[in-house]
Enzyme design. Structure first.
Site, mmCIF file in Angstrom:
data_model
loop_
_atom_site.group_PDB
_atom_site.id
_atom_site.type_symbol
_atom_site.label_atom_id
_atom_site.label_comp_id
_atom_site.label_asym_id
_atom_site.label_seq_id
_atom_site.Cartn_x
_atom_site.Cartn_y
_atom_site.Cartn_z
ATOM 1 N N TYR A 1 -1.312 -7.383 -11.716
ATOM 2 C CA TYR A 1 -0.055 -7.380 -10.561
ATOM 3 C C TYR A 1 1.183 -8.096 -10.953
ATOM 4 O O TYR A 1 2.308 -7.376 -10.774
ATOM 5 C CB TYR A 1 -0.823 -8.190 -9.281
ATOM 6 C CG TYR A 1 -1.901 -7.275 -8.508
ATOM 7 C CD1 TYR A 1 -1.770 -6.788 -7.244
ATOM 8 C CD2 TYR A 1 -3.162 -7.234 -9.046
ATOM 9 C CE1 TYR A 1 -2.770 -6.032 -6.562
ATOM 10 C CE2 TYR A 1 -4.059 -6.351 -8.310
ATOM 11 C CZ TYR A 1 -3.921 -5.918 -7.549
ATOM 12 O OH TYR A 1 -4.878 -5.208 -6.623
ATOM 13 N N GLU B 1 0.888 -1.259 -0.142
ATOM 14 C CA GLU B 1 0.151 0.100 -0.015
ATOM 15 C C GLU B 1 0.882 1.292 0.210
ATOM 16 O O GLU B 1 0.518 2.338 -0.621
ATOM 17 C CB GLU B 1 -1.119 0.006 1.129
ATOM 18 C CG GLU B 1 -1.858 -1.231 1.498
ATOM 19 C CD GLU B 1 -2.448 -1.681 0.148
ATOM 20 O OE1 GLU B 1 -2.708 -0.686 -0.921
ATOM 21 O OE2 GLU B 1 -2.797 -2.682 -0.243
HETATM 22 N N1 BES Z 1 -5.781 -0.850 -4.442
HETATM 23 C C1 BES Z 1 -5.918 -2.291 -4.272
HETATM 24 C C2 BES Z 1 -7.226 -2.838 -3.828
HETATM 25 C C3 BES Z 1 -8.114 -2.831 -4.759
HETATM 26 C C4 BES Z 1 -8.065 -3.497 -5.960
HETATM 27 C C5 BES Z 1 -9.452 -1.992 -4.777
HETATM 28 C C6 BES Z 1 -8.964 -3.235 -6.984
HETATM 29 C C7 BES Z 1 -10.206 -2.158 -5.627
HETATM 30 C C8 BES Z 1 -9.871 -2.742 -6.697
HETATM 31 C C9 BES Z 1 -4.712 -2.495 -3.301
HETATM 32 O O1 BES Z 1 -3.811 -1.948 -3.243
HETATM 33 C C10 BES Z 1 -4.255 -3.855 -3.400
HETATM 34 O O2 BES Z 1 -3.803 -4.478 -4.408
HETATM 35 N N2 BES Z 1 -4.573 -4.603 -2.212
HETATM 36 C C11 BES Z 1 -3.823 -6.395 -2.208
HETATM 37 C C12 BES Z 1 -2.719 -6.171 -1.303
HETATM 38 C C13 BES Z 1 -1.666 -7.317 -1.721
HETATM 39 C C14 BES Z 1 -1.410 -7.333 -3.123
HETATM 40 C C15 BES Z 1 -0.583 -7.163 -0.691
HETATM 41 C C16 BES Z 1 -5.071 -7.051 -1.494
HETATM 42 O O3 BES Z 1 -6.055 -6.421 -1.155
HETATM 43 O O4 BES Z 1 -4.964 -8.379 -1.511
HETATM 44 ZN ZN ZN Z 2 -2.447 -2.584 -5.071
#
Ligand code: BES
Ligand code: ZN
Length: 596
Positions: free
Chosen positions: A375, A288
Site C-alpha cells: 500500500y 475502493e
Molecule cells: N482489496 C482490499 C481489501 C483486501 C486486501 C481484501 C487484501 C483481501 C486481501 C481493499 O481495497 C482495501 O485495501 N481495503 C482497505 C481500505 C483502506 C486502505 C482505505 C481496508 O479494508 O482497510
Molecule cells: Zn485496496
C-alpha cells in the site's frame, strides 16, 4: 504469460472464459448448491482442463449436452485446495459442474439474524480476494484468468441478492416460497471479483450512477453518510479517465465484514464502521473507487504483483482526497503514511524480503503479504514518479496505462517496460533507480514527503501532553476525527499514564466517540495503561467490530500484558463465533489457538 503460484490452472492449455452460475442459497445448512457451467478456450490437441476447488462436494461433471465427463479431484493442498482435472471428451468446450459448497468455505460468511442490523433475517456474503473464490465456485482462480459471468441465484423470500454485476432484466418470477435474482457481468474480470451478498437488503439512489444498498434498518444512515458518491465518482474520472463499469453502487455490510471496503465491481462492499455520522470516513470509498481502475480494470497478474493493485490505488486515493477534501487532509495522510511505512519496515527489518514491492508469496497465503508495504511503499513509488516528471505528465501516462490495459492482467515487468518506454527518459529512469524501488528491501529510496503542518501541530500537542500539559490547553476544538486519530497515534509511541488519559477523556470525550478510527487507538491507549475502568468498553468494542484492522492491534496490545491477556481471551471466546472465517483463522494464530 507469468505463471501463477497460487493456482493449479494451466491456462496456456485450456482456460475458462465464461462462468454461468445457477445456485440456491441454503441458510439452514449454510451451503450453496447448484451448477457452474464453464465455457473454455482450449488449445489444439489439449484434452483436459485443470480447475481450482476447495472443499466442494461434487455431484456430477458433464459436457452440457448431458454427456458425463471423467473428472479427477486431487488430494487437497492446504494452501491451494484441490485441483480438479476434467477430460474433455469429443472436443467439448463446456464443462458443467454440479456441486455443493462446504459449510466451512472460507469465502462465505453466514450470519444469524442476531448478527444483522435488523435482527430478523439471515445474511450471507462472499469474499473471494485473494484465493477464496475456489471455495464457492469451481474455476481457474487466478487473477490472470479473466472471465465474464452470469448468475441465477435463488433465495428464500423476502431476501434479496446483489452481485458484482448488472442485475439482468427479465428476472424470472418468484417461484413458491423462493425468489430468483439474475445477473450478468459482460466485462472480463478476475475471479476474485465475483461477489455475492444476500439478506434483507434495500437501496436508495444518491446520484445518476450511484446508489447505496443496506439493510433497511441502516439505509437512512448509510444514504446520509454516502450522499457524495457521485461527486467522488466525478473526481475519480477527472484523474483516471472514463469509468468503465456503468454503475458505482455500494453495499453497507453487517459489522463482521472483515475489511474497511472491498472493491467488487459495480457493488463495492463497505464496513458499517465507516458510518461515523459526519462523513469523515468516506475516504474508504475513494480507495475502493480507485480500484475501479487500479485493480479491477488493470489487474495484478499474480499475487506477487499485489503492490500494483494497492500502491496505484493509494496514490489515486490520496489524489482524490486532495481534490475532494483539500490539500491539508491529503498531506496529513501522506505524511502519516510515510511514518507508518517507516515503522513497519523497522518492525519487519530493513532487509526483510517481504519489504520489497515485488515480493514472493510462492508457497504462502497471499494474505501474509497484506502489510502496509504494498500500500504505502507502492504509493510512495508513484509520488516519486510524480516528483520526477510532474503531475501533468504522470496523469497523462496513468490514464494511458489504464486505457491500453483495460480489462487485462499485468505484471510488474510490464509496468517497468512501459515506464521506460512511455513515461521516462533514459536519464530519468536511471535517476529513479527502478530496480532498487521494485526489488530492494527496506524503506523507499526517496526521502520523506513534504511535511504536513497539521501533523506537526498534532505531534506538538502530543509532546505537550507527555510533558504534563493540561489537555484543556490543547487547541483541539477544530480537530477533525482524522486529526484526533493521528494525535492518538502519536501518543501511542509514548503513552501517558492513567491520570493523563482520564484528563484527556474529560476534555475530548474520547470514550464517547462513535468514530471507530478514533475509538480504536483510544482503547489501545487504555489497554496500554491497564485501565480497569476501560475493560468493559474494550470488550464491547471487540464484540461490536469485525474489521481486522481494528481487532488485531487491540488483541495484540492486550496479549502483551498479564493485565490484558485474560481480557483478550475472555472477549475472544465470546466474539469468535461472530468473526469472519478469515479473521478467525488469523486471530486463532495470534491467540495461540489451534484453528478449528
Ligand atoms: N482489496 C482490499 C481489501 C483486501 C486486501 C481484501 C487484501 C483481501 C486481501 C481493499 O481495497 C482495501 O485495501 N481495503 C482497505 C481500505 C483502506 C486502505 C482505505 C481496508 O479494508 O482497510
Ligand atoms: Zn485496496
Amino acid at each position: 504469460m507469468a505463471s501463477d503460484p497460487h493456482s493449479h490452472a494451466r491456462p496456456a492449455e485450456a482456460r475458462v472464459t465464461h462462468v454461468s452460475l445457477d445456485l440456491e442459497l441454503d441458510f439452514e445448512r449454510r451451503v450453496l448448491r447448484g451448477t457452474a457451467a464453464l465455457d473454455l478456450s482450449v488449445k489444439e490437441g489439449v484434452e483436459e482442463v485443470v480447475l481450482d476447488t476447495r472443499g466442494l462436494e461434487l455431484r456430477s461433471v458433464s459436457d452440457g449436452a448431458g454427456g458425463e465427463l471423467e473428472a479427477t479431484l486431487a488430494e487437497e493442498d492446504a494452501l491451494l485446495g484441490s485441483a480438479l482435472t476434467v477430460r474433455l471428451r469429443g472436443g467439448s468446450r463446456r464443462v458443467v459442474i454440479e456441486y455443493v459448497t462446504s459449510p466451512d468455505a472460507p469465502a462465505l460468511q453466514w450470519l444469524d439474524p442476531a448478527q444483522t442490523a435488523g435482527k430478523r433475517h439471515p445474511f450471507v456474503f462472499t469474499q473471494g480476494h485473494a484465493i477464496q473464490t475456489r471455495s464457492w465456485i469451481p474455476l481457474q482462480d487466478s487473477p490472470a484468468i479473466r472471465v465474464t459471468y452470469d448468475a441465477r441465484i435463488s433465495v428464500p423470500a423476502p431476501l434479496a441478492v446483489v452481485m458484482s454485476a448488472e442485475r439482468a432484466l427479465g428476472t424470472p418470477p418468484s417461484s413458491g416460497t423462493g425468489r430468483v435474482f439474475a445477473f450478468r457481468m459482460n466485462e472480463a474480470i478476475p475471479p476474485y471479483l465475483i461477489a455475492l451478498a444476500a439478506g434483507d437488503i434495500a437501496s436508495r439512489d444518491v446520484g445518476p450512477r450511484t446508489a447505496v444498498f443496506a439493510e433497511p434498518a441502516l439505509l437512512e444512515r448509510a444514504a446520509h453518510e454516502l450522499a457524495e458518491l457521485e461527486v467522488i465518482l466525478d473526481a475519480a474520472e477527472a484523474v483516471c479517465g472514463p469509468y468503465r463499469w456503468g454503475r458505482f453502487d455500494v453495499l453497507v455490510m453487517p459489522p463482521s465484514f472483515p475489511y474497511g471496503g472491498m472493491e467488487n465491481p459495480r457493488m463495492t462492499f463497505l464496513s458499517p464502521s465507516i458510518l461515523a455520522g459526519d462523513r469523515s470516513l468516506v475516504t474508504v470509498v475513494a480507495h475502493e473507487l480507485a480500484h475501479a481502475w487500479a485493480g479491477n480494470l488493470v489487474t495484478n497478474a499474480t499475487w506477487n504483483d499485489f503492490w500494483l493493485n494497492e500502491g496505484t490505488t493509494v496514490y489515486v486515493e490520496l489524489r482524490l482526497n486532495e481534490a475532494l477534501w483539500g490539500l491539508e487532509r491529503a498531506e496529513l495522510l501522506r505524511s502519516w503514511g510515510h511514518r507508518e511505512l517507516a515503522a513497519e519496515v523497522g518492525r519487519m527489518g530493513e532487509s526483510a524480503p517481504d519489504t520489497r514491492l515485488r515480493y514472493d508469496m510462492t508457497g504462502r497465503d497471499p494474505a501474509e503479504g497484506v502489510t502496509v508495504i504494498p500500500y504505502l511503499k507502492g504509493a510512495a513509488f508513484f509520488w516519486a514518479l510524480e516528483d520526477l516528471v510532474g503531475r501533468e505528465r504522470l496523469d497523462r501516462w496513468l490514464r494511458g496505462w489504464f486505457e491500453r490495459h483495460a480489462f487485462e492482467s499485468v505484471t510488474t515487468d510490464e509496468l517497468v517496460f512501459e515506464l521506460e518506454g512511455e513515461l521516462l527518459g533514459k536519464e530519468e529512469a536511471t535517476g529513479l533507480g527502478l530496480s532498487r524501488w521494485l526489488d530492494a528491501p527496506g524503506p523507499p529510496p526517496s526521502g520523506p514527503p513534504p511535511s504536513s503542518a497539521l501533523l506537526e501541530r498534532l505531534d506538538a500537542a502530543a509532546s505537550a501532553i507527555l510533558a504534563g500539559a493540561d489537555p484543556a490547553e490543547l487547541d483541539a476544538a477544530g480537530w477533525s476525527p482524522q486529526a484526533t486519530r493521528h494525535f492518538l497515534g502519536s501518543l501511542l509511541s509514548k503513552p501517558p499514564g492513567l491520570e493523563g488519559l482520564s484528563r484527556l477523556d474529560e476534555v475530548l470525550a474520547l470514550s464517547l466517540s462513535q468514530n471507530a478510527e478514533v475509538l480504536a487507538p483510544w482503547l489501545r491507549l487504555q489497554a496500554r495503561a491497564h485501565n480497569d475502568a476501560a475493560c468493559s468498553r474494550i470488550e464491547a468494542f471487540l464484540l461490536e467490530h469485525g474489521r481486522s484492522k481494528y481487532l488485531r492491534p487491540l488483541y495484540q496490545e492486550l496479549l502483551a500484558s498479564e493485565w490484558g491477556a485474560p481480557l483478550a481471551h475472555r472477549a475472544y471466546s465470546a466474539a469468535r463465533p461472530t468473526y469472519h472465517p478469515l479473521v478467525r483463522a488469523s486471530l486463532d494464530r495470534l491467540m495461540g489457538r489451534v484453528p478449528g
